[in-house]
Design a protein around this motif. Structure first.
Motif, PDB file in Angstrom:
ATOM      1  N   SER A   1       5.653  49.395  20.431  1.00  0.00           N
ATOM      2  CA  SER A   1       5.988  50.648  19.749  1.00  0.00           C
ATOM      3  C   SER A   1       6.824  51.538  20.666  1.00  0.00           C
ATOM      4  O   SER A   1       7.744  52.220  20.205  1.00  0.00           O
ATOM      5  CB  SER A   1       4.736  51.360  19.241  1.00  0.00           C
ATOM      6  N   THR A   2       6.537  51.529  21.964  1.00  0.00           N
ATOM      7  CA  THR A   2       7.349  52.319  22.901  1.00  0.00           C
ATOM      8  C   THR A   2       8.779  51.791  22.934  1.00  0.00           C
ATOM      9  O   THR A   2       9.747  52.564  22.898  1.00  0.00           O
ATOM     10  CB  THR A   2       6.741  52.270  24.322  1.00  0.00           C
ATOM     11  N   ILE A   3       8.910  50.452  22.981  1.00  0.00           N
ATOM     12  CA  ILE A   3      10.249  49.849  22.961  1.00  0.00           C
ATOM     13  C   ILE A   3      10.989  50.296  21.706  1.00  0.00           C
ATOM     14  O   ILE A   3      12.135  50.753  21.759  1.00  0.00           O
ATOM     15  CB  ILE A   3      10.159  48.310  23.004  1.00  0.00           C
ATOM     16  N   SER A   4      10.300  50.177  20.584  1.00  0.00           N
ATOM     17  CA  SER A   4      10.917  50.495  19.307  1.00  0.00           C
ATOM     18  C   SER A   4      11.350  51.963  19.251  1.00  0.00           C
ATOM     19  O   SER A   4      12.441  52.288  18.776  1.00  0.00           O
ATOM     20  CB  SER A   4       9.920  50.129  18.206  1.00  0.00           C
ATOM     21  N   ASN A   5      10.514  52.869  19.784  1.00  0.00           N
ATOM     22  CA  ASN A   5      10.875  54.290  19.806  1.00  0.00           C
ATOM     23  C   ASN A   5      12.090  54.555  20.689  1.00  0.00           C
ATOM     24  O   ASN A   5      12.977  55.325  20.333  1.00  0.00           O
ATOM     25  CB  ASN A   5       9.692  55.134  20.305  1.00  0.00           C
ATOM     26  N   LYS A   6      12.107  53.908  21.856  1.00  0.00           N
ATOM     27  CA  LYS A   6      13.228  54.107  22.781  1.00  0.00           C
ATOM     28  C   LYS A   6      14.541  53.608  22.146  1.00  0.00           C
ATOM     29  O   LYS A   6      15.583  54.242  22.273  1.00  0.00           O
ATOM     30  CB  LYS A   6      12.976  53.378  24.105  1.00  0.00           C
ATOM     31  N   VAL A   7      14.451  52.465  21.461  1.00  0.00           N
ATOM     32  CA  VAL A   7      15.651  51.903  20.835  1.00  0.00           C
ATOM     33  C   VAL A   7      16.140  52.832  19.708  1.00  0.00           C
ATOM     34  O   VAL A   7      17.338  53.102  19.583  1.00  0.00           O
ATOM     35  CB  VAL A   7      15.388  50.468  20.312  1.00  0.00           C
ATOM     36  N   SER A   8      15.191  53.351  18.910  1.00  0.00           N
ATOM     37  CA  SER A   8      15.561  54.263  17.816  1.00  0.00           C
ATOM     38  C   SER A   8      16.275  55.499  18.352  1.00  0.00           C
ATOM     39  O   SER A   8      17.294  55.932  17.809  1.00  0.00           O
ATOM     40  CB  SER A   8      14.321  54.722  17.055  1.00  0.00           C
TER      41      SER A   8
ATOM     42  N   PHE B   1      17.879  55.798  21.147  1.00  0.00           N
ATOM     43  CA  PHE B   1      19.208  55.423  21.636  1.00  0.00           C
ATOM     44  C   PHE B   1      20.195  55.292  20.484  1.00  0.00           C
ATOM     45  O   PHE B   1      21.334  55.759  20.568  1.00  0.00           O
ATOM     46  CB  PHE B   1      19.123  54.110  22.427  1.00  0.00           C
ATOM     47  N   LYS B   2      19.728  54.663  19.399  1.00  0.00           N
ATOM     48  CA  LYS B   2      20.604  54.435  18.253  1.00  0.00           C
ATOM     49  C   LYS B   2      21.047  55.746  17.614  1.00  0.00           C
ATOM     50  O   LYS B   2      22.181  55.873  17.160  1.00  0.00           O
ATOM     51  CB  LYS B   2      19.889  53.581  17.198  1.00  0.00           C
ATOM     52  N   GLN B   3      20.132  56.683  17.583  1.00  0.00           N
ATOM     53  CA  GLN B   3      20.490  57.981  16.996  1.00  0.00           C
ATOM     54  C   GLN B   3      21.589  58.671  17.785  1.00  0.00           C
ATOM     55  O   GLN B   3      22.515  59.248  17.213  1.00  0.00           O
ATOM     56  CB  GLN B   3      19.259  58.879  16.922  1.00  0.00           C
ATOM     57  N   SER B   4      21.480  58.576  19.114  1.00  0.00           N
ATOM     58  CA  SER B   4      22.504  59.221  19.947  1.00  0.00           C
ATOM     59  C   SER B   4      23.767  58.378  20.036  1.00  0.00           C
ATOM     60  O   SER B   4      24.835  58.876  20.362  1.00  0.00           O
ATOM     61  CB  SER B   4      21.975  59.464  21.365  1.00  0.00           C
ATOM     62  N   ASN B   5      23.639  57.068  19.817  1.00  0.00           N
ATOM     63  CA  ASN B   5      24.781  56.162  19.973  1.00  0.00           C
ATOM     64  C   ASN B   5      24.904  55.233  18.770  1.00  0.00           C
ATOM     65  O   ASN B   5      24.682  54.030  18.871  1.00  0.00           O
ATOM     66  CB  ASN B   5      24.614  55.309  21.249  1.00  0.00           C
ATOM     67  N   PRO B   6      25.236  55.795  17.620  1.00  0.00           N
ATOM     68  CA  PRO B   6      25.186  55.009  16.375  1.00  0.00           C
ATOM     69  C   PRO B   6      26.179  53.843  16.343  1.00  0.00           C
ATOM     70  O   PRO B   6      25.996  52.919  15.563  1.00  0.00           O
ATOM     71  CB  PRO B   6      25.497  56.038  15.291  1.00  0.00           C
ATOM     72  N   ASN B   7      27.212  53.880  17.186  1.00  0.00           N
ATOM     73  CA  ASN B   7      28.239  52.834  17.085  1.00  0.00           C
ATOM     74  C   ASN B   7      28.103  51.722  18.117  1.00  0.00           C
ATOM     75  O   ASN B   7      28.903  50.793  18.133  1.00  0.00           O
ATOM     76  CB  ASN B   7      29.630  53.466  17.189  1.00  0.00           C
TER      77      ASN B   7
ATOM     78  N   LEU C   1      19.151  49.188  28.373  1.00  0.00           N
ATOM     79  CA  LEU C   1      19.381  49.797  27.062  1.00  0.00           C
ATOM     80  C   LEU C   1      20.555  50.787  27.121  1.00  0.00           C
ATOM     81  O   LEU C   1      21.476  50.728  26.313  1.00  0.00           O
ATOM     82  CB  LEU C   1      18.102  50.504  26.579  1.00  0.00           C
ATOM     83  N   ASN C   2      20.502  51.674  28.110  1.00  0.00           N
ATOM     84  CA  ASN C   2      21.480  52.764  28.138  1.00  0.00           C
ATOM     85  C   ASN C   2      22.849  52.347  28.650  1.00  0.00           C
ATOM     86  O   ASN C   2      23.866  52.834  28.155  1.00  0.00           O
ATOM     87  CB  ASN C   2      20.943  53.925  28.972  1.00  0.00           C
ATOM     88  N   LYS C   3      22.871  51.421  29.620  1.00  0.00           N
ATOM     89  CA  LYS C   3      24.169  51.079  30.215  1.00  0.00           C
ATOM     90  C   LYS C   3      24.850  49.919  29.488  1.00  0.00           C
ATOM     91  O   LYS C   3      26.060  49.922  29.325  1.00  0.00           O
ATOM     92  CB  LYS C   3      23.999  50.695  31.701  1.00  0.00           C
ATOM     93  N   ILE C   4      24.058  48.891  29.112  1.00  0.00           N
ATOM     94  CA  ILE C   4      24.723  47.712  28.516  1.00  0.00           C
ATOM     95  C   ILE C   4      24.184  47.380  27.122  1.00  0.00           C
ATOM     96  O   ILE C   4      24.543  46.358  26.538  1.00  0.00           O
ATOM     97  CB  ILE C   4      24.645  46.471  29.454  1.00  0.00           C
ATOM     98  N   HIS C   5      23.276  48.214  26.615  1.00  0.00           N
ATOM     99  CA  HIS C   5      22.814  48.073  25.231  1.00  0.00           C
ATOM    100  C   HIS C   5      22.148  46.724  24.967  1.00  0.00           C
ATOM    101  O   HIS C   5      22.377  46.087  23.938  1.00  0.00           O
ATOM    102  CB  HIS C   5      23.966  48.334  24.252  1.00  0.00           C
TER     103      HIS C   5
END
Lengths: 392, 392
Positions: free
Chosen positions: B17-24, B26-32, B349-353
């Motif tokens: 769940s923590t992974i999933s929250n972190k990914v969500s 990230f996606k919100q801030s970086n939708p593309n 996650l943040n640098k290379i997605h």
């Protein structure tokens, strides 16, 4: 290491092996006799077309990367839980989707549910009974209080205020007796459970056989049941799923003990020790609840119900006392002339070549009673009743 | 009534769940951004044609009264048990059919097997570990001894003679570390178990990923294992059955504790609390073991193994220490520059997605390590490794 000592307290149930041995012996001495089997507790009609189509479509989806399904939700797919919820709504029972847990059948849940209760529970089990209730409780080291289901109470025992119970097993319509509780009787059990902080484990596997509109099809039709009951149901008899394996368990959010949500405990149990039912099977199960599925399963149910009526009418004609038949695939009859169960079994096998199930195999109160089932075909059922009339 | 107090000792595992929250987030801030998921433990390839054909044929059989199947043998159909037995014979392991129990997956059996042992068992569980071993033992009130799997022992701990155990969990090839025991190491565990009257619960769910011919694919390849081991296997990873649910458990006749046959106890447990796997699913499972089925599942396995090799070669190039990859779909790597698991997660996650799984989520010895899986597609796997090289 020590093994679970409770297992050594289990008794072997020789009921079906004894029946099988007696039938084999008879066949050896009488190879040309046409035996009619009315002891069978399994369905005989195939899966209906709607279910077959649902299964086929799902198999195709599994063959393609775009539609393939890996791990699903452990509690079952929403499409199936929604179908179950809609079905219950027809009887006025409102369920949230997360109160429904899809399982591989009532038997698994019936055994596994004891995981979440402590050992040394005080359990009420009716006698006669489906043996799985007894054995699972012995395995868990629980204290079993048998309550008497008898001719006097129509095989529908009511609460005894002198017994303080933690867990109560109710199966209605009942296996093996076919007897079904009405609303007033079930309300007595619900009130007793709430007063005693007990939980009712309600086995509704045979609800689809209820024809009397006044009888409850779910414990949740009864007022205040959401604070004291768990319902375990199955598509085995409803839709011929005995070999396809799908059922569901309903645990209301209001059900708490020790201030703990029983729904949350079961969710934790299932997410830890279960990985959900096959996607393919869930698609087949969902088809049961569609318009065409409902129509088709009702045809099979009607077929079995007609058999039950044939048997019931024959009992009426012969003046034999029985329960079931009307709202159940089982006819639980009192052996004529005070015969004991096994004597009646031998009589039917040897004189008219009909195989049934001696009531004594289901508990002490089953002695003197006998179970016939409606899962055969019409011709055999009619022929068996014709033969029966020749000897009674 | 009291609920099972052991459940209150369970800890919530917030890993996924923590992974999933972190990914969500990230996606919100970086939708593309194109995120590559390498944390997934589920297969992605569809069921192979042989299995699809087996399933379809069985669905057709269920539509017809003559070929319809109701209740089957609780331990599984002989045709499937024979197929499993033949498969094991290829590795020199001889099994009788009644030593094989077909189940709806390794997870169910892994949890349910504790039913037959008494409470308060002394259990050995490696750290890091698949969390289900831990939680099921907490539910049963057992005493857990964690043993350390570390970089020093290649994440393959060996017996500590100072610990007296009743039950030992071994998963090889391992989830999450991908490390696989060799014959000599497993023999040490077998000897230890026999000396201590303990039972090894051997999880061989990943055996199909073994490519090294010298590594054992079953605990029963090891001398004297039949008196101390139970093997639990699954078709989930072998044949993409994560959403189709079929596995099996092997209990040799020689395995006794307290002079009681463990095989007989499990048979009693399963016949009382389980009603077998759907006939349709068993037919699909049997197709896995046919000549064409074997050829086809090997294609999917090769696909995943190629991904594992791509990841492994990238680690070699970068000089990153890791286990797995060769005989496993998992690569368990040491985070570069002594980064902790979650810091490395955030970096990827943040640098290379790229999304992987922080080792710390599997136990204290997982801190500083990270799991990547080979269940994605080639293109993404190659792209992820390319990106990884840009930041290490």
């Amino acid at each position: 290491m020590k093994v679970n000592q409770n297992y050594s307290k289990l008794k072997e149930n020789y009921l079906f092996s004894t029946i099988s041995n007696k039938v084999s012996e008879f066949k050896q001495s009488n190879p040309n006799e046409n035996i009619i089997y009315m002891g069978i507790g399994d369905v005989t009609k195939p899966l209906c077309n709607a279910v077959i189509d649902g299964l086929k479509k799902a198999v195709c989806e599994m063959s393609c990367e775009e539609t393939f399904k890996g791990y699903g939700p452990y509690q079952g797919y929403d499409f199936l839980r929604q179908a179950v919820s809609d079905y219950y709504a027809e009887h006025g029972v409102k369920l949230q989707l997360d109160e429904i847990f899809i399982s591989d059948g009532a038997k698994s849940d019936c055994g596994n549910i004891l995981d979440i209760f402590g050992n040394n529970q005080n359990v009420i089990i009716p006698d006669p009974v489906y043996p799985v209730y007894v054995d699972t409780n012995i395995m868990n080291g629980n204290n079993i209080n048998f309550i008497n289901a008898t001719e006097q109470n129509g095989f529908l025992p009511l609460p005894d205020k002198n017994i303080k119970a933690d867990i109560i097993y109710i199966c209605s319509p009942n296996n093996p007796t076919g007897a079904a509780y009405n609303n007033v009787q079930l309300k007595e059990w619900v009130d007793y459970a709430n007063e005693n902080n007990a939980i009712i484990l309600y086995d509704s596997a045979y609800e689809a056989f209820i024809t009397d509109q006044d009888l409850p099809r779910s414990i949740f039709e009864i007022e205040n049941s959401r604070t004291c009951a768990i319902e375990i149901c199955s598509l085995s008899k409803t839709a011929g799923f005995t070999g396809t394996r799908c059922g569901f368990t309903i645990i209301p959010k209001e059900l708490k003990r020790d201030s703990v949500s029983i729904n949350s405990m079961w969710l934790r149990r299932q997410t830890t020790k279960f990985n959900g039912v096959a996607y393919i099977i869930q698609c087949g199960a969902a088809a049961v609840f569609t318009k065409s599925g409902r129509k088709q399963i009702n045809e099979a149910l009607s077929y079995y119900k007609t058999n039950a009526n044939i048997i019931g009418e024959c009992m009426d004609e012969m003046g034999i006392w029985y329960t079931g038949g009307e709202n159940s695939p089982y006819i639980w009859l009192k052996c004529p002339n005070n015969m004991d169960s096994w004597k009646f079994f031998d009589l039917l096998l040897n004189k008219i070549h009909v195989v049934g199930t001696p009531g004594a195999g289901f508990g002490k109160n089953g002695e003197g009673f006998f179970r016939l089932t409606a899962f055969g075909n019409h011709e055999d059922t009619i022929e068996a009743m014709k033969r029966l009339k020749t000897i009674i």
